[in-house]
Scaffold this active site. Structure first.
Site, PDB file in Angstrom:
ATOM      1  N   GLU A  69      21.788  -9.161  10.376  1.00 57.98           N
ATOM      2  CA  GLU A  69      21.016  -9.950  11.356  1.00 57.98           C
ATOM      3  C   GLU A  69      19.541 -10.105  10.975  1.00 57.98           C
ATOM      4  O   GLU A  69      18.671  -9.988  11.837  1.00 57.98           O
ATOM      5  CB  GLU A  69      21.112  -9.292  12.745  1.00 57.98           C
TER       6      GLU A  69
HETATM    7  C1  TNX Z   1      25.200  -6.158  16.346  1.00 63.83           C
HETATM    8  S1  TNX Z   1      26.752  -5.358  14.184  1.00 63.83           S
HETATM    9  C2  TNX Z   1      24.413  -5.334  15.568  1.00 63.83           C
HETATM   10  C3  TNX Z   1      23.700  -4.235  16.209  1.00 63.83           C
HETATM   11  C4  TNX Z   1      23.954  -4.164  17.675  1.00 63.83           C
HETATM   12  C5  TNX Z   1      25.406  -4.463  17.943  1.00 63.83           C
HETATM   13  C6  TNX Z   1      25.800  -4.298  19.370  1.00 63.83           C
HETATM   14  C7  TNX Z   1      25.458  -5.242  13.483  1.00 63.83           C
HETATM   15  C8  TNX Z   1      25.567  -5.018  12.080  1.00 63.83           C
HETATM   16  N1  TNX Z   1      24.361  -5.377  14.214  1.00 63.83           N
HETATM   17  O1  TNX Z   1      22.323  -4.347  15.949  1.00 63.83           O
HETATM   18  O2  TNX Z   1      23.624  -2.904  18.133  1.00 63.83           O
HETATM   19  O3  TNX Z   1      25.673  -5.765  17.532  1.00 63.83           O
HETATM   20  O4  TNX Z   1      27.172  -4.450  19.526  1.00 63.83           O
END
Ligand code: TNX
Length: 532
Positions: A344
């Protein structure tokens, strides 16, 4: 004859430790009661079980735990088994590293197992005279003892002495994992979890043959691991009010981290540290102004937004920081993997993201570790030894399939199947729902080797169940989200694809409940499961 002398001495010592109740105990002499368990009543489902109804073993006050002479590792597994079985049985269960005893025994032996057991599996034989677990490694012996634990009546998990007949069903199990990697992740960044809470989770993971614990140690909200060359990361970045909802402070000192690593290692679980970058870095960038391109510290944030932070990609100081962190983490991490996050990074351009990842991956190798990251890192075409963790919800991912074709290995954590922080249904008080609701059957009904097109059995290193903690604070919260879905993911990682069977799984799962109650494990009583 030194050896004989040792044997005699150990046996004498064992007999001396037997309590006075031995002669009065009825269990050894009583006719074999029908076992309450069957050889196949185990999670994860064993590869091969051959029941022998004539072979029921009864654990008695005279039972000894015999381990391969000269092996400290086998003796250690024996001691752990004794510690597990003593409270409920009240039996002395002396651990004897000797070649023979005339007493009923649980033998933990290195070598001599079925050729299929490999480095993590075991063979378990139960006859009227005893239980014999054979394996090539201490990890295999430990796995076998976890199976034995489940073959005993559920009361074995009670913290005080129980009156029951401790039967073990007769026959042979030959067992080994489908995938070498079976992981669980805890997020310490959104809400800190203490060393004791992590240890409690490790105890539970080890019962289901999970062998990796991934710790998410930094994020936008908080920084949770001591780094000596950047000391404010913990005192400020992990300081007061750095958890979601403003709770905190919390961080692991290096001594805490080493204690977790050692505790996990004793249960044959390897710790994988993660420092998330180049996004999810606000805790560091609000602590150290120089980590920002404009040299102004960002405000601390404890909301749950994602994708807004980025390290400064074209500043050499960024790489000094990253190298310091990787070096110090590698120094306290005996396991092979170091996870650099990489998810992300919406505030980093694609070109900058590639530049960053291609610079950082070699730093991980430089300090002797194998680089690991969320699936986005495959956009940077890393070397073939880099491992990707797939967290997407779809069944296609071109970057991942290309990486698999180049030889990269993948750990499967599809968010709509394996994310333990997703709500079970709309009434679940904890958790999130961005990847959907995940009932037990949803968590169980998928195949890691066919989930993503082009990422087949050979490319899959294993599975992992992440538990993000935006909404979770206590160990009770953690347990409620992990149970009963964690055992589902554990079974997908260990058991054969051919053994996959929801009816069988839900029945075996229901039989775990009395064990959880006795261990004080909070769990979600899903209506999909026939709870015992
Ligand atoms: C996505 S999955 C994220 C996390 C969050 C999560 C909550 C991922 C690699 N990153 O930063 O905590 O969703 O479900």
């Amino acid at each position: 004859m030194r050896r004989r002398h040792t044997v005699t001495r150990l046996l004498a010592a064992a007999v001396l430790t037997l309590p006075l109740t031995v002669t009065a105990a009825p269990a050894a002499a009583a006719p074999a009661a029908a076992p309450t368990r069957q050889l196949s009543d185990v999670i994860p489902a064993p590869v091969e079980t051959r029941p022998d109804p004539r072979g029921t073993f009864i654990l008695s006050p005279l039972t000894v735990i015999r381990t391969t002479p000269g092996s400290a590792a086998a003796r250690q597994v024996g001691r752990q088994l004794a510690d597990t079985l003593r409270p409920a049985t009240g039996y002395p269960l002396p651990v004897l590293p000797v070649p023979f005893t005339p007493l009923p025994e649980i033998a933990l032996l290195l070598g001599g197992a079925d050729a299929r057991v490999g480095q993590q599996g075991y063979q378990l034989d139960v006859t009227r005279r005893g239980v014999t677990i054979r394996a090539n490694t201490a990890a295999g012996l430990f796995a076998g003892t976890q199976t034995l634990r489940q073959l005993l009546p559920a009361q074995i998990e009670a913290p005080q002495r129980q009156r029951t007949t401790w039967t073990v069903p007769g026959g042979r199990i030959v067992d080994h994992p489908r995938f070498a990697y079976r992981g669980a992740m805890l997020d310490l960044a959104r809400h800190f979890h203490t060393v004791d809470e992590i240890k409690t989770y490790v105890d539970l993971l080890s019962q289901y043959k999970i062998n990796y614990l991934h710790l998410h140690l930094s994020d936008d909200q908080g920084w949770r691991i001591q780094i000596d060359s950047w000391p404010l990361l913990t005192t400020v970045g992990g300081g007061p009010g750095t958890g979601v909802d403003g709770v905190g402070p919390g961080y692991l000192t290096k001594a805490d981290y080493k204690a977790v690593v050692a505790y996990a290692a004793a249960r044959h679980i390897t710790v994988i540290p993660e420092i998330d970058m180049p996004g999810h870095t606000n805790a560091a960038q609000s602590t150290y102004a120089e980590l920002n391109c404009d040299k102004v510290a960002t405000p601390p944030r404890t909301d749950t937004a994602v994708g807004y932070s980025s390290l400064c990609i074209h500043d050499e100081l960024t790489y000094r920081f990253v190298e310091d962190v990787i070096r110090e983490l590698a120094e306290i991490t005996p396991g092979p993997y170091l996870h650099i996050g990489g998810d992300e990074a919406h505030a980093t351009t694609d070109e900058d993201y590639r530049t960053f990842v291609q610079r950082v991956l070699p730093l991980v190798s430089k300090y002797g570790k194998r680089a690991y990251g969320w699936n986005e890192i495959m956009k940077a075409d890393p070397a073939a030894d880099v491992v990707a963790q797939y967290w997407g919800t779809g069944t296609t991912n071109a970057d991942l399939a290309e990486a698999a074709a180049r030889g990269n290995k993948v750990v499967m954590s599809p968010a709509n199947k394996a994310y333990l922080d997703m709500k079970y249904d709309r009434n679940t008080p904890l958790g999130l729902s961005w990847a959907g609701y995940i009932e037990v059957r949803t968590a169980y009904d998928w195949d890691p080797a066919t989930r993503v097109a082009g990422v087949g059995e050979d490319a899959v290193l294993g599975v992992e169940a992440p538990l993000w903690s935006e909404t979770l604070r206590s160990i009770d919260d953690i347990e409620y989200m992990a149970f009963p879905r964690l055992p589902a993911i554990a079974e997908l990682g260990w058991s054969t694809a051919a053994s996959h069977d929801w009816e069988s799984f839900r029945t075996r799962l229901g039989e775990q409940a009395p064990r959880w109650r006795l261990q004080d494990v909070d769990f979600y009583p899903s209506a999909q499961v026939p709870w015992a």
